[in-house]
Design a protein around this motif. Structure first.
Motif, mmCIF file in Angstrom:
data_model
loop_
_atom_site.group_PDB
_atom_site.id
_atom_site.type_symbol
_atom_site.label_atom_id
_atom_site.label_comp_id
_atom_site.label_asym_id
_atom_site.label_seq_id
_atom_site.Cartn_x
_atom_site.Cartn_y
_atom_site.Cartn_z
ATOM 1 N N ARG A 86 74.991 14.960 67.911
ATOM 2 C CA ARG A 86 74.172 14.507 69.031
ATOM 3 C C ARG A 86 74.776 13.298 69.736
ATOM 4 O O ARG A 86 74.419 12.998 70.869
ATOM 5 N N LEU A 87 75.690 12.595 69.058
ATOM 6 C CA LEU A 87 76.330 11.415 69.640
ATOM 7 C C LEU A 87 77.838 11.490 69.387
ATOM 8 O O LEU A 87 78.420 10.645 68.696
ATOM 9 N N PRO A 88 78.521 12.505 69.951
ATOM 10 C CA PRO A 88 79.941 12.705 69.625
ATOM 11 C C PRO A 88 80.832 11.543 70.016
ATOM 12 O O PRO A 88 81.890 11.343 69.410
ATOM 13 N N ALA A 89 80.437 10.756 71.020
ATOM 14 C CA ALA A 89 81.280 9.636 71.437
ATOM 15 C C ALA A 89 81.423 8.587 70.348
ATOM 16 O O ALA A 89 82.368 7.778 70.373
ATOM 17 N N TYR A 90 80.492 8.593 69.380
ATOM 18 C CA TYR A 90 80.522 7.578 68.333
ATOM 19 C C TYR A 90 80.835 8.183 66.967
ATOM 20 O O TYR A 90 80.584 7.548 65.939
ATOM 21 N N ALA A 91 81.409 9.379 66.965
ATOM 22 C CA ALA A 91 81.761 10.024 65.707
ATOM 23 C C ALA A 91 82.819 9.226 64.951
ATOM 24 O O ALA A 91 82.832 9.211 63.717
ATOM 25 N N ALA A 92 83.713 8.566 65.654
ATOM 26 C CA ALA A 92 84.806 7.858 64.990
ATOM 27 C C ALA A 92 84.336 6.578 64.319
ATOM 28 O O ALA A 92 84.790 6.232 63.216
ATOM 29 N N VAL A 93 83.420 5.848 64.960
ATOM 30 C CA VAL A 93 82.997 4.565 64.394
ATOM 31 C C VAL A 93 81.756 4.690 63.519
ATOM 32 O O VAL A 93 81.498 3.826 62.678
ATOM 33 N N GLY A 94 80.984 5.741 63.716
ATOM 34 C CA GLY A 94 79.737 5.906 62.978
ATOM 35 C C GLY A 94 78.550 5.486 63.818
ATOM 36 O O GLY A 94 78.579 4.463 64.520
#
Length: 277
Positions: A86-94
């Motif tokens: 639902r929040l792919p832009a923040y997949a890298a940082v959590g």
């Protein structure tokens, strides 16, 4: 056994962010241990919860038995290492580290604050108000809860959920607690992401509250969850045991309540309560 004070935060993040967190100055208001799910497989929310607890126990126990360690302190398990669909832009940082603007009429907030920093005081309010039986708080890293000034009384139960009143079109994206009309002290059952038509169909006999993602678990509930992830009498002693995949909401939750949709002898005997926030 007296509880250590304050509670401890067990935060799960993507693998790469764990080292970044540990290398940075990320001081929070309570002791914090950051870990990640074991690489190479999907654990589900139930397995990930026990994995975070087990990782903390291995790090901290120094020979202390699992049950004694679990009873020694309240802990918040905050999941932020999932797939972030639902929040792919923040997949890298959590998800817990996504930026949140300063909220109107708030105090003590910063322009560079994160969702974690905004939510932690609310989680601590809930824990401070909870009965002593509540040992572990489970929370989702992509939820923003804004509690009113007067927190409802939190009952004593093996599992306490925090429910939010939402229209069926929105509630269908979450778990939903169903309460029989005329029996407000009884939680009938829990469904994970029921469609809107199903919620409307049940509205004649049940009121419905969407799951906020925050659950309070007693030691007994944590032990049942541990067994469902593959634990037995020996796994509480072994520091090399790894939990297996198990869903908290789509598995454990379906066996909760007075009339569970998927009864399970171990889970169904746990007491369930709910507060409306």
């Amino acid at each position: 056994m007296p509880l250590a004070d304050p509670p401890e935060l067990l935060l799960t993040l993507p693998v790469a962010m764990v080292k970044t967190w540990n290398d940075a100055d990320n001081a929070l208001s309570i002791p914090t241990l950051v870990s990640h799910d074991p690489p190479g497989g999907y654990l589900g929310s139930g397995g990930a919860t026990i994995s975070a607890l087990h990782a903390a126990w291995k790090t901290q126990s120094d020979g202390q038995a699992w049950t004694s360690w679990l009873a020694s302190r309240r802990r918040i398990v905050l999941h932020g290492g999932g797939q972030s669909r639902r929040l792919p832009a923040y997949a890298a940082v959590g998800k817990p580290l996504l930026p949140v603007p300063v909220l109107r009429w708030s105090r003590g907030q910063r322009l560079d604050q994160t969702l974690l920093e905004v939510q932690l005081p609310e989680y601590l309010r809930i824990l401070n108000a909870a009965p002593s039986a509540a040992r572990v708080m489970l929370a989702s890293g992509d939820v923003l809860l804004q509690l009113g000034s007067n927190l409802p009384r939190i009952p004593e139960a093996d599992v306490v959920g925090l429910g939010v009143l939402l229209p069926p079109e929105e509630a269908c994206d979450f778990g939903v607690f169903f309460i029989p009309r005329g029996a407000s002290e009884t939680i009938g059952f829990f469904l994970q992401k029921p469609d809107a038509d199903r919620i409307r169909e049940l509205a004649g006999t049940h009121s419905a509250l969407a799951d906020s993602g925050v659950w309070l678990l007693s030691e007994r509930a944590v032990e049942v969850l541990r067994r469902k992830t593959g634990g037995d009498s020996e796994s509480g002693r072994s520091r090399e045991w790894s939990p297996r995949a198990y869903e908290l909401y789509a598995g454990f939750g379906l066996a909760l309540g007075a009339h569970p949709v998927e009864p399970d002898p171990d889970i169904s005997r746990l007491s369930l309560s709910l507060i409306h926030i």
